[in-house]
Scaffold this motif. Structure first.
Motif, PDB file in Angstrom:
ATOM      1  N   TYR A   1      56.756  44.562  -3.869  1.00 36.67           N
ATOM      2  CA  TYR A   1      57.495  44.687  -2.399  1.00 36.67           C
ATOM      3  C   TYR A   1      58.960  44.194  -2.624  1.00 36.67           C
ATOM      4  O   TYR A   1      59.490  43.292  -3.557  1.00 36.67           O
ATOM      5  CB  TYR A   1      56.942  43.574  -1.491  1.00 36.67           C
TER       6      TYR A   1
ATOM      7  N   GLN B   1      60.858  43.026   2.920  1.00 37.32           N
ATOM      8  CA  GLN B   1      59.506  43.887   3.120  1.00 37.32           C
ATOM      9  C   GLN B   1      58.227  42.745   3.070  1.00 37.32           C
ATOM     10  O   GLN B   1      57.514  42.571   3.964  1.00 37.32           O
ATOM     11  CB  GLN B   1      59.596  44.795   2.170  1.00 37.32           C
TER      12      GLN B   1
ATOM     13  N   LYS C   1      56.129  41.955   6.081  1.00 41.20           N
ATOM     14  CA  LYS C   1      54.987  42.786   6.117  1.00 41.20           C
ATOM     15  C   LYS C   1      53.799  42.028   5.841  1.00 41.20           C
ATOM     16  O   LYS C   1      52.594  42.323   6.050  1.00 41.20           O
ATOM     17  CB  LYS C   1      54.970  44.074   5.494  1.00 41.20           C
TER      18      LYS C   1
ATOM     19  N   ILE D   1      62.244  51.079   3.716  1.00 41.07           N
ATOM     20  CA  ILE D   1      62.676  49.818   4.293  1.00 41.07           C
ATOM     21  C   ILE D   1      63.696  50.098   5.350  1.00 41.07           C
ATOM     22  O   ILE D   1      64.745  50.320   5.089  1.00 41.07           O
ATOM     23  CB  ILE D   1      63.091  48.770   3.475  1.00 41.07           C
TER      24      ILE D   1
ATOM     25  N   GLU E   1      62.317  45.990   8.379  1.00 43.11           N
ATOM     26  CA  GLU E   1      62.151  44.497   8.105  1.00 43.11           C
ATOM     27  C   GLU E   1      63.569  43.629   8.147  1.00 43.11           C
ATOM     28  O   GLU E   1      63.685  42.738   8.754  1.00 43.11           O
ATOM     29  CB  GLU E   1      61.685  44.675   6.805  1.00 43.11           C
TER      30      GLU E   1
END
Length: 246
Positions: A109, A113, A117, A146, A149
């Motif tokens: 990730y 993010q 998330k 992305i 975010e």
């Protein structure tokens, strides 16, 4: 939650303070962070230059480095995009390595993010009383998807005046080896991007990729523009510290 930091070449060699901000913020939310020291480059420069065999060997090392990690977090949408999109391609003819690459993809990730998330955190209690504009990097936006975010994190920073960047989705012209192979075109692109940053009258530029920020920041510095350039982790950490002192 156990997290491994994938620092990336640029952060490791030029911006280690970005990695430090990432680790401190992850610790704040209960993450146990380790740093596999055998990690090196993700292979993107070689891959983008057409050296797929060499990129594949570099990729093997990264896969090995994080093979036993629960989560892999990186302060770079670009390097995350390399892993997500091109590792499965590089190992498409090697079933064993393709499986290992797919497992790395599933747990890798980009930093913002991961916060939003996975950890479910969008408000860090940050206070940052500055005029800020945001550059969304191409690889983070187009390769990894992305978009929301970073905006979610920035929208919850108290005291900040956020100014939308004109033509924000235009590339800054870095693109790793593109800036070397197509130097004149790259310069024209970053000059345009820097002009758009200046047009906002913001005194801080924030982003999620140090490649882009290095490129834009270098141009702003060359033009003598007093604009701070920060990775989103740095802005958030500074804002959290401000909020605690407030």
């Amino acid at each position: 939650m156990r997290v491994s930091l994938f620092i990336t070449c640029l952060a490791d060699q030029l911006y280690p303070e970005v990695g430090e901000s990432v680790v401190r913020l992850l610790h704040r939310y209960g993450c146990e962070v380790d740093f596999p020291e055998v990690q090196t480059c993700c292979g993107q420069p070689a891959f983008n230059s057409g050296y797929q065999d060499e990129a594949r060997e570099v990729a093997r090392n990264l896969v090995r480095a994080f093979e036993h990690s629960d989560y892999v977090v990186t302060p770079s949408g670009s390097c995350s995009g390399m892993v997500h999109h091109y590792y499965p391609y590089l190992f498409q003819d090697e079933p064993e390595w393709k499986d290992k690459a797919d497992k790395l993809v599933a747990k890798t990730y980009e930093f913002s993010q991961f916060l939003v998330k996975v950890l479910g955190v969008s408000d860090l209690g940050a206070y940052f009383p500055e005029k800020v504009t945001y550059h969304p990097s191409c690889h983070a936006m187009r390769l990894v998807g992305i978009k929301e975010e970073p905006q979610a994190l920035l929208s919850n920073v108290q005291g900040m005046e956020f100014i939308d960047l004109p033509r924000k989705e235009d590339c800054c012209g870095f693109g790793g080896t593109f800036a070397v192979k197509m130097a004149d075109m790259s310069q024209a692109m970053v000059c345009e991007k820097a002009a758009n940053v200046c047009a906002t009258n913001a005194n801080v530029l924030v982003g999620t990729d140090m490649g882009c920020l290095m490129n834009i920041g270098g141009r702003l510095n060359k033009e003598g523009k007093p604009i701070r350039v920060l990775h989103i982790s740095q802005l958030l950490e500074e804002g959290v510290n401000n909020g605690e002192r407030k």
